[in-house]
Write a protein that holds these residues in place. Structure first.
Motif, PDB file in Angstrom:
ATOM      1  N   ARG A  67      50.860 -50.818  60.285  1.00  0.00           N
ATOM      2  CA  ARG A  67      51.950 -49.828  60.243  1.00  0.00           C
ATOM      3  C   ARG A  67      51.580 -48.685  59.295  1.00  0.00           C
ATOM      4  O   ARG A  67      51.845 -47.528  59.585  1.00  0.00           O
ATOM      5  CB  ARG A  67      53.263 -50.481  59.787  1.00  0.00           C
ATOM      6  CG  ARG A  67      53.830 -51.455  60.788  1.00  0.00           C
ATOM      7  CD  ARG A  67      54.325 -50.775  62.074  1.00  0.00           C
ATOM      8  NE  ARG A  67      54.479 -51.745  63.145  1.00  0.00           N
ATOM      9  CZ  ARG A  67      54.176 -51.536  64.415  1.00  0.00           C
ATOM     10  NH1 ARG A  67      53.704 -50.388  64.811  1.00  0.00           N
ATOM     11  NH2 ARG A  67      54.350 -52.474  65.310  1.00  0.00           N
ATOM     12  N   ARG A  93      55.563 -45.844  67.749  1.00  0.00           N
ATOM     13  CA  ARG A  93      55.238 -44.799  66.762  1.00  0.00           C
ATOM     14  C   ARG A  93      56.173 -43.595  66.924  1.00  0.00           C
ATOM     15  O   ARG A  93      56.597 -42.978  65.953  1.00  0.00           O
ATOM     16  CB  ARG A  93      53.794 -44.327  66.919  1.00  0.00           C
ATOM     17  CG  ARG A  93      52.829 -45.319  66.317  1.00  0.00           C
ATOM     18  CD  ARG A  93      51.413 -44.802  66.437  1.00  0.00           C
ATOM     19  NE  ARG A  93      50.485 -45.928  66.383  1.00  0.00           N
ATOM     20  CZ  ARG A  93      49.190 -45.823  66.531  1.00  0.00           C
ATOM     21  NH1 ARG A  93      48.635 -44.649  66.768  1.00  0.00           N
ATOM     22  NH2 ARG A  93      48.419 -46.884  66.467  1.00  0.00           N
ATOM     23  N   ASN A 121      58.423 -50.525  59.833  1.00  0.00           N
ATOM     24  CA  ASN A 121      58.382 -51.374  61.027  1.00  0.00           C
ATOM     25  C   ASN A 121      59.365 -50.843  62.062  1.00  0.00           C
ATOM     26  O   ASN A 121      60.443 -50.373  61.691  1.00  0.00           O
ATOM     27  CB  ASN A 121      58.779 -52.811  60.667  1.00  0.00           C
ATOM     28  CG  ASN A 121      57.626 -53.564  60.059  1.00  0.00           C
ATOM     29  OD1 ASN A 121      56.483 -53.393  60.458  1.00  0.00           O
ATOM     30  ND2 ASN A 121      57.933 -54.375  59.060  1.00  0.00           N
TER      31      ASN A 121
END
Ligand SMILES: CN(C)C(=N)NCCC[C@H](N)C(=O)O
Length: 288
Positions: free
Chosen positions: A93, A190, A198
Motif C-alpha cells: 500500500r 488505487r 487500505n
C-alpha cells in the motif's frame, strides 16, 4: 515464503465458489448443449427436470479442490510480486508495485493455477452436463455416479491424459486474463483509496466485482472452447484438437459462438469476485 496468502486464497475461493455455482452450471450447459433456447429456458428446464439440486451438480469436487486452486492463484501471485518488487502484501500500500509487475504476477498465478484446476474443472463440467434427475429409474441412470466415479471412469476409458482434456484452452483462458484480473483490481482500489491507506470494504467489493467481470469477458472465447474440448471424448472424438474445435465451432455457429455464456460469466463474476476479494483482504488484515 508467506503462507497467509495461500490460506486466505483458499477460504475466499470457497466463499465465491458456492455463490457462483448455479450461474456456472447454466453457462456450461448453454456452451456445450444445443437443446436450450437461452438462459431462461435452461433455468426453467433444469429446475423442472432436476429441481434446485440440478444447479449444484458437480460442486463437491470444486469445493474440495478450491483449497489447492485458489491458494495457488493468490499465493503464487503474491509471492511472484514479492520476488519482483521485494515488498510484502502489507508494504504494497505504501510502495505500490507497477502495473507491469502486477500483470506478470497475475499471469504467473493464472498459468500455475490452470494446471492444478484442469482435472477438477473437467470433472465439474462432465457432471454439470448430466441432465438426469437425482431420483432415477434404472433405465436412465446418469453415466457418472459422482466425482470419484467420474474420475475413475475417465482414467479407465480415456487414460491419464483424458483428465487433462481441454487443458491447453484452459491455460490460454487463464494466463492473460488473470493478469487483467489483478491489474483491474489494483487499479480500481488505487483510484478510490487515499495514498498509503487500505481500501475500504466498499472499494474492495466494487473493485473485486469489476475485476471479475473484466477478466471473465476476456476469458469467455477460450472458456467456450475449453468446455467443448472437455466434453469431447465422452461419446467418441469430435474434434482433432483445440484449433479444430475453434474452426469447426466457428464454421457451424458463426462468430457468436465465442461469446456463448458471456452474460452469465459476467453476472456470476461480480458477486463471486467481490466476495472472494473481500474475504481475502479481511483475512490478511486479521492475521497481520
Ligand atoms: C477469468 N478467470 C479465469 C478468473 N477470473 N479466474 C479467477 C477465479 C476467481 C473466481 N474463483 C471465479 O471463478 O470467478
Amino acid at each position: 515464503m508467506p503462507v497467509e496468502e495461500f490460506v486466505a486464497g483458499w477460504i475466499s475461493g470457497a466463499v465465491g465458489l458456492v455463490l457462483g455455482h448455479p450461474f456456472d452450471t447454466v453457462k456450461v450447459r448453454l456452451q456445450t448443449q444445443s437443446t436450450y433456447q437461452g438462459i431462461v429456458d435452461c433455468v426453467v428446464k433444469t429446475y423442472r427436470h432436476e429441481s434446485v439440486l440440478g444447479f449444484f451438480k458437480g460442486m463437491s469436487f470444486p469445493i474440495a479442490s478450491v483449497a489447492l486452486v485458489n491458494s495457488v492463484l493468490f499465493g503464487v501471485y503474491s509471492n511472484t510480486l514479492l520476488a519482483l518488487t521485494a515488498t510484502s502484501h502489507q508494504e504494497r500500500r505504501a510502495q505500490p508495485p507497477s502495473y507491469t509487475n502486477i500483470f506478470i504476477a497475475g499471469c504467473t498465478g493464472g498459468l500455475l493455477q490452470a494446471y492444478c484446476l484442469a482435472p477438477f474443472d473437467l470433472i465439474k463440467v462432465r457432471l454439470q452436463n448430466q441432465t438426469e434427475p437425482r431420483m432415477q429409474i434404472a433405465s436412465s441412470m446418469p453415466r457418472y455416479r459422482g466425482p470419484v466415479h467420474c474420475a475413475s471412469s475417465i482414467l479407465r476409458e480415456e487414460g491419464p491424459q483424458g483428465l487433462f482434456r481441454g487443458s491447453w484452452a484452459l491455460v490460454l483462458r487463464d494466463t492473460p486474463t488473470l493478469g487483467i484480473y489483478f491489474v483491474t483490481y489494483e487499479g480500481l482500489c488505487r483510484q478510490y483509496t487515499p495514498e498509503g491507506q487500505n481500501p475500504s470494504s466498499a472499494t474492495v467489493l466494487v473493485a473485486g466485482g469489476f475485476a471479475g467481470i473484466a477478466s471473465w469477458i476476456t476469458a469467455t472465447p477460450f472458456d467456450v472452447i475449453k468446455s467443448r474440448m472437455q466434453m469431447d471424448g465422452l461419446k467418441g472424438r469430435k474434434y482433432g484438437g483445440m484449433l479444430d474445435c475453434m474452426a469447426s465451432s466457428f464454421r457451424q455457429e458463426g462468430i457468436g459462438v465465442f461469446f456463448k455464456g458471456m452474460t452469465l460469466n459476467s453476472a456470476r463474476a461480480f458477486p463471486v469476485n467481490a466476495a472472494t476479494f473481500l474475504s481475502y483482504e479481511y483475512l490478511l488484515r486479521l492475521w497481520r
